[in-house]
Write an enzyme that holds these catalytic residues in place. Structure first.
Site, PDB file in Angstrom:
ATOM      1  N   CYS A   2      24.968  14.276  47.742  1.00  0.00           N
ATOM      2  CA  CYS A   2      26.273  13.275  47.690  1.00  0.00           C
ATOM      3  C   CYS A   2      27.262  14.224  46.997  1.00  0.00           C
ATOM      4  O   CYS A   2      27.122  14.892  46.281  1.00  0.00           O
ATOM      5  CB  CYS A   2      26.116  11.942  47.115  1.00  0.00           C
ATOM      6  SG  CYS A   2      24.643  11.033  47.863  1.00  0.00           S
ATOM      7  N   ARG A  28      29.600  17.189  51.556  1.00  0.00           N
ATOM      8  CA  ARG A  28      28.445  17.059  51.009  1.00  0.00           C
ATOM      9  C   ARG A  28      27.725  15.697  51.398  1.00  0.00           C
ATOM     10  O   ARG A  28      26.535  15.224  51.150  1.00  0.00           O
ATOM     11  CB  ARG A  28      28.461  16.788  49.477  1.00  0.00           C
ATOM     12  CG  ARG A  28      29.102  18.122  48.939  1.00  0.00           C
ATOM     13  CD  ARG A  28      29.100  17.911  47.342  1.00  0.00           C
ATOM     14  NE  ARG A  28      27.880  17.600  46.695  1.00  0.00           N
ATOM     15  CZ  ARG A  28      27.045  18.550  46.420  1.00  0.00           C
ATOM     16  NH1 ARG A  28      27.382  19.681  46.189  1.00  0.00           N
ATOM     17  NH2 ARG A  28      25.984  18.272  45.726  1.00  0.00           N
ATOM     18  N   TRP A  75      25.404  10.769  50.893  1.00  0.00           N
ATOM     19  CA  TRP A  75      24.525  11.018  51.941  1.00  0.00           C
ATOM     20  C   TRP A  75      23.227  10.366  51.650  1.00  0.00           C
ATOM     21  O   TRP A  75      22.751  10.572  50.498  1.00  0.00           O
ATOM     22  CB  TRP A  75      24.227  12.611  51.777  1.00  0.00           C
ATOM     23  CG  TRP A  75      23.380  12.988  52.756  1.00  0.00           C
ATOM     24  CD1 TRP A  75      21.874  13.634  52.567  1.00  0.00           C
ATOM     25  CD2 TRP A  75      23.325  13.722  54.044  1.00  0.00           C
ATOM     26  NE1 TRP A  75      21.387  14.169  53.554  1.00  0.00           N
ATOM     27  CE2 TRP A  75      22.226  14.362  54.422  1.00  0.00           C
ATOM     28  CE3 TRP A  75      24.605  13.682  54.838  1.00  0.00           C
ATOM     29  CZ2 TRP A  75      22.079  14.700  55.880  1.00  0.00           C
ATOM     30  CZ3 TRP A  75      24.401  13.953  56.215  1.00  0.00           C
ATOM     31  CH2 TRP A  75      23.233  14.475  56.746  1.00  0.00           C
ATOM     32  N   ASN A 101      24.702  11.490  41.948  1.00  0.00           N
ATOM     33  CA  ASN A 101      24.245  12.396  43.153  1.00  0.00           C
ATOM     34  C   ASN A 101      22.917  12.881  42.478  1.00  0.00           C
ATOM     35  O   ASN A 101      22.644  13.201  41.528  1.00  0.00           O
ATOM     36  CB  ASN A 101      24.775  13.507  43.381  1.00  0.00           C
ATOM     37  CG  ASN A 101      24.253  14.565  44.045  1.00  0.00           C
ATOM     38  OD1 ASN A 101      23.655  14.557  45.089  1.00  0.00           O
ATOM     39  ND2 ASN A 101      24.698  15.884  43.798  1.00  0.00           N
ATOM     40  N   GLY A 102      21.693  12.628  43.439  1.00  0.00           N
ATOM     41  CA  GLY A 102      20.301  12.990  43.137  1.00  0.00           C
ATOM     42  C   GLY A 102      19.461  12.158  43.354  1.00  0.00           C
ATOM     43  O   GLY A 102      19.531  11.443  44.124  1.00  0.00           O
ATOM     44  N   GLU A 481       9.970  31.075  64.344  1.00  0.00           N
ATOM     45  CA  GLU A 481      11.121  30.798  63.858  1.00  0.00           C
ATOM     46  C   GLU A 481      12.081  31.972  63.375  1.00  0.00           C
ATOM     47  O   GLU A 481      13.241  31.892  63.749  1.00  0.00           O
ATOM     48  CB  GLU A 481      10.944  29.955  62.465  1.00  0.00           C
ATOM     49  CG  GLU A 481      12.003  29.441  61.550  1.00  0.00           C
ATOM     50  CD  GLU A 481      13.078  28.797  62.366  1.00  0.00           C
ATOM     51  OE1 GLU A 481      12.844  28.222  63.585  1.00  0.00           O
ATOM     52  OE2 GLU A 481      14.068  28.453  62.098  1.00  0.00           O
ATOM     53  N   LYS A 485      15.928  32.398  64.923  1.00  0.00           N
ATOM     54  CA  LYS A 485      17.082  32.685  64.017  1.00  0.00           C
ATOM     55  C   LYS A 485      17.678  33.981  64.538  1.00  0.00           C
ATOM     56  O   LYS A 485      18.990  34.058  64.573  1.00  0.00           O
ATOM     57  CB  LYS A 485      16.767  33.077  62.480  1.00  0.00           C
ATOM     58  CG  LYS A 485      16.102  31.840  61.777  1.00  0.00           C
ATOM     59  CD  LYS A 485      17.320  30.711  61.503  1.00  0.00           C
ATOM     60  CE  LYS A 485      17.590  29.693  62.609  1.00  0.00           C
ATOM     61  NZ  LYS A 485      16.737  28.497  62.701  1.00  0.00           N
ATOM     62  N   GLU A 488      19.433  33.775  68.123  1.00  0.00           N
ATOM     63  CA  GLU A 488      20.638  32.425  68.415  1.00  0.00           C
ATOM     64  C   GLU A 488      21.947  33.050  67.480  1.00  0.00           C
ATOM     65  O   GLU A 488      23.184  32.779  68.067  1.00  0.00           O
ATOM     66  CB  GLU A 488      20.283  31.309  67.659  1.00  0.00           C
ATOM     67  CG  GLU A 488      19.945  30.877  66.595  1.00  0.00           C
ATOM     68  CD  GLU A 488      19.554  29.445  65.939  1.00  0.00           C
ATOM     69  OE1 GLU A 488      20.254  28.596  66.571  1.00  0.00           O
ATOM     70  OE2 GLU A 488      18.892  29.352  65.143  1.00  0.00           O
ATOM     71  N   HIS A 504      -3.149  41.153  75.798  1.00  0.00           N
ATOM     72  CA  HIS A 504      -3.061  40.166  76.902  1.00  0.00           C
ATOM     73  C   HIS A 504      -1.829  40.360  77.813  1.00  0.00           C
ATOM     74  O   HIS A 504      -1.535  39.652  78.821  1.00  0.00           O
ATOM     75  CB  HIS A 504      -3.699  38.748  76.773  1.00  0.00           C
ATOM     76  CG  HIS A 504      -4.872  38.593  75.823  1.00  0.00           C
ATOM     77  ND1 HIS A 504      -5.889  39.136  76.682  1.00  0.00           N
ATOM     78  CD2 HIS A 504      -4.957  38.603  74.751  1.00  0.00           C
ATOM     79  CE1 HIS A 504      -6.930  38.725  75.502  1.00  0.00           C
ATOM     80  NE2 HIS A 504      -6.297  38.306  74.408  1.00  0.00           N
ATOM     81  N   LYS A 604      25.360  21.867  66.670  1.00  0.00           N
ATOM     82  CA  LYS A 604      24.420  21.411  65.628  1.00  0.00           C
ATOM     83  C   LYS A 604      23.415  20.268  65.907  1.00  0.00           C
ATOM     84  O   LYS A 604      22.487  20.060  65.567  1.00  0.00           O
ATOM     85  CB  LYS A 604      25.177  20.989  64.559  1.00  0.00           C
ATOM     86  CG  LYS A 604      24.575  20.704  62.994  1.00  0.00           C
ATOM     87  CD  LYS A 604      23.835  22.275  62.539  1.00  0.00           C
ATOM     88  CE  LYS A 604      22.895  22.001  61.524  1.00  0.00           C
ATOM     89  NZ  LYS A 604      21.874  22.863  61.464  1.00  0.00           N
TER      90      LYS A 604
HETATM   91  C1  F6R Z   1      18.014  26.457  65.385  1.00  0.00           C
HETATM   92  C2  F6R Z   1      18.193  25.058  65.569  1.00  0.00           C
HETATM   93  C3  F6R Z   1      17.819  24.259  66.779  1.00  0.00           C
HETATM   94  C4  F6R Z   1      17.493  22.905  66.228  1.00  0.00           C
HETATM   95  C5  F6R Z   1      17.179  22.017  67.440  1.00  0.00           C
HETATM   96  C6  F6R Z   1      16.615  20.731  67.148  1.00  0.00           C
HETATM   97  O1  F6R Z   1      18.174  26.902  64.335  1.00  0.00           O
HETATM   98  O2  F6R Z   1      18.798  24.422  64.834  1.00  0.00           O
HETATM   99  O3  F6R Z   1      16.905  24.816  67.249  1.00  0.00           O
HETATM  100  O4  F6R Z   1      16.318  22.870  65.363  1.00  0.00           O
HETATM  101  O5  F6R Z   1      18.272  21.792  68.339  1.00  0.00           O
HETATM  102  O6  F6R Z   1      17.528  19.875  66.329  1.00  0.00           O
HETATM  103  P1  F6R Z   1      17.060  18.636  65.519  1.00  0.00           P
HETATM  104  O7  F6R Z   1      16.540  19.125  64.241  1.00  0.00           O
HETATM  105  O8  F6R Z   1      18.135  18.050  64.780  1.00  0.00           O
HETATM  106  O9  F6R Z   1      16.335  17.979  66.525  1.00  0.00           O
END
Ligand code: F6R
Length: 609
Positions: A2, A28, A75, A101-102, A481, A485, A488, A504, A604
């Site tokens: 927060c 935040r 938050w 906050n915490g 993962e 990263k 993307e 394979h 996002k």
């Molecule tokens: C990759 C990324 C996406 C999300 C995916 C699911 O860096 O951020 O692959 O992980 O869109 O999003 P959430 O977790 O919000 O359901």
């Protein structure tokens, strides 16, 4: 995560200053907002649910009287994002107001103790124990000053906090304190400010005083006084000048949100270790009694589920099925039933595919559990029980801190299940819990020691046409993962699969100089991973290994390597081993002149199917 703010001004009303400073802290958290000021010996309050602009439109946050006040943008961690749970929180008399906050770990015990003394609580937050505790101490020790009472109260708190408190008992005093959560003072000609972050007061002053863990600050018209919470001893600290622009300040001096969030992981992991026991117990009760468990998620969250499936199996001897949410209905939609449990994992809690999978399973009477970073999201509303991952808002589109926080919660859950099912000895549990507790420091060391090296490796390989990411066992999830990263944000086509699958099919792609990243945790898979590295090397691949420090066997055969500290148990390896891969992806994006915070074609929160 927060945002808190407080100020004591020489001239003018505090509330418009608090309002505009909270706006700068909105990154935040923005579930709810509140301001309390003191005028004429009385406290004035406005607070509401929603973003700051919405609440301001309804309540006018600028017209509270008085030159002293505190504010908060929330938050949600404990308690839904409702008006009643928004800060400031008060004691029974309404004379003490606190923003925080915490996470207060021992709030349940303190709440019970205070309720037994007759204190009435109105919210579901952990914060509310603080004003009540201050009230109880002031009642017990009438000769105590306000700051003495705050000091005594916070000595009883376990967990993390940055807090600011005012009281109409001493209406010209602002008291703030810190343990782990950030707190900084700003000093201007017209007053003194305290805030979670520098951007809050940067337009007003660039003169700052950082506050350290275990310190309390008393702000009066005469100035500020810093004391140690432990023994009240005085600390002299002069202001420093910060040469940051507003944009740099929001990113705390980092060039991008992504790298800032990578660096936040030690703090976030400390917070995820503060989960309330009863949620883990409740989750493990549901999981233990189901006949089948699906771990449902998309993207990075799916990779956390994949890692978790190894943890549940290895620690709790419990088979689970990780499933891409977008495939769930087609693959399992008809077979789900009242004995099935869906554990949905989603940072945003709004991902359309995840929600659709959950809704379809719910219609077939399955139990829905969820793990999300966004309390109040759709997922929390449709789940039987949910756990918040405590990562704070993630602004960079690429998930980093939310990935490691999801795995940390899932690891704790696997351990809890193991205990409950009596599958591992107390000795093993102690070792595993000890290792989990060390992970924040391990991650801290990894970020700090590998950043520059990841940059060098990124420079060397940034022009590669394609990269491979391989791992065995639980590192399959880490490799997936790492690949996501890189793809993307650096837009380099990449391939990931369990290392054992190479022969394979995919090994036919290997040609001279093609970089292959191996995730080499030290567990039962280590020897076979070395054989897989040799197979790739024999065909001319360049090997970049993610290894444990002083893994000389692999160092000798790798072309380049990034290291994590020694002694990490394989079962928890995705948390530290993901860090070098995040750093590598970030630096590759920078090398190629791409904005890592806003990768093309991505959002996002993906709210369409
Ligand atoms: C990759 C990324 C996406 C999300 C995916 C699911 O860096 O951020 O692959 O992980 O869109 O999003 P959430 O977790 O919000 O359901």
């Amino acid at each position: 995560m927060c945002g808190i703010f407080g100020c004591l001004l020489s001239n003018g009303n505090a509330s418009p200053v608090i309002h505009s400073s909270l706006k700068k802290l909105e990154y935040r958290g923005y579930d709810s907002v509140g301001i309390a000021t003191i005028f004429d010996g009385k406290i004035f309050l406005k607070k509401g649910q929603g973003k700051i602009d919405e609440v301001h439109k309804n309540l006018n946050l600028d017209d509270l009287p008085g030159n002293i006040g505190i504010g908060h943008t929330r938050w949600a961690t404990h308690g839904a994002p409702l008006q009643i749970n928004s800060h400031p929180h008060f004691d029974c008399t309404g004379k003490i107001a606190v923003v925080h906050n915490g996470i207060i770990e021992n709030f349940s015990e303190l709440k019970l103790e205070l309720q037994n003394l007759g204190h009435i609580f109105v919210s579901k937050t952990d914060t509310e124990v603080i004003p009540h505790l201050i009230e109880a101490i002031m009642k017990d020790k009438p000769d105590f000053s306000f700051e003495n009472a705050v000091q005594e109260a916070i000595k009883r708190l376990e967990g993390s906090f940055a807090l600011a408190a005012i009281s109409s008992h001493e209406p010209s005093k602002l008291v703030c304190a810190r343990n782990e959560s950030p707190l900084i003072l700003g000093i201007s000609d017209n007053g003194i400010y305290c805030a979670s972050d520098i951007p809050a007061f940067l337009p007003l002053t660039n003169k700052t005083v950082p506050i350290n863990n275990g310190e309390l600050v008393i702000i009066t018209a005469k100035g500020y006084q810093i004391k140690k919470i432990r023994d009240g001893s005085l600390i002299e600290r002069a202001p420093e000048i910060i040469e940051w622009t507003s944009e740099m300040a929001v990113k705390q001096g980092y060039p991008h949100f992504m790298i800032k969030e990578i660096y936040e992981q030690p703090e976030v992991l400390r917070n995820t270790l503060r989960l309330q026991d009863h949620y883990l117990d409740l989750f493990s009760t549901f999981l233990d009694r189901s006949t089948e468990i699906f771990l449902v998620a998309c993207g990075t969250s799916y990779h956390a589920c994949l890692a978790a499936s190894y943890m549940f199996s290895k620690l709790a001897f419990l088979p689970t099925y990780p499933v891409y949410a977008s495939e769930f209905i087609e693959q399992y939609g008809k077979s789900v039933n009242i004995d099935s449990t869906i554990l949905a994992v989603s940072q945003s809690g709004e991902t359309a595919d995840t929600i659709a999978a959950v809704v379809s399973a719910q219609q077939r009477a399955a139990t829905i559990l969820s793990l999300t970073n966004t309390i109040g999201s759709t997922l929390t509303r449709i789940s039987r029980v949910y756990i918040g991952t405590q990562a704070g808002p993630e602004i960079g589109v690429a998930a980093t801190k939310t990935f490691t926080s999801q795995i940390s919660v899932l690891a704790q859950l696997a351990l809890r299940l193991a205990k409950r099912r009596g599958k591992i000895s107390q000795d093993e549990i102690d070792t595993l819990e000890g290792q989990l507790a060390k992970l924040p420091d391990i991650v801290d060391t990894t970020v700090k020691t590998q950043d520059a090296k990841a940059k060098q490796i990124a420079h060397k390989y940034a022009n590669s046409k394609v990269l491979f990411f391989l791992g065995r066992g639980i590192s399959t999830a880490t490799a997936f993962e790492g690949r996501l990263k890189l793809m993307e944000i650096a837009y380099i086509p990449s391939v990931a699969f369990p290392a054992g699958e190479s022969k394979h099919g995919p090994i036919s792609l290997i040609e001279n100089g093609l970089p292959v990243i191996f995730v080499c945790q030290k567990d039962d898979t280590h020897k076979t991973v070395i054989s897989n590295i040799m197979e790739m090397k024999a065909r001319g691949a360049k090997i970049i290994a993610i290894i444990e420090k002083d893994d000389n066997e692999i160092k000798e055969i790798a072309d380049d390597y990034l290291e994590v500290p020694q002694g990490i148990l394989g079962i928890f390896s995705p948390i530290p081993y993901a860090i070098p891969l995040q750093l590598l992806a970030y630096h590759m994006a920078i090398e190629l002149n791409h904005d890592p915070d806003m990768p093309r074609n991505l959002a996002k929160s993906v709210t369409v199917k």
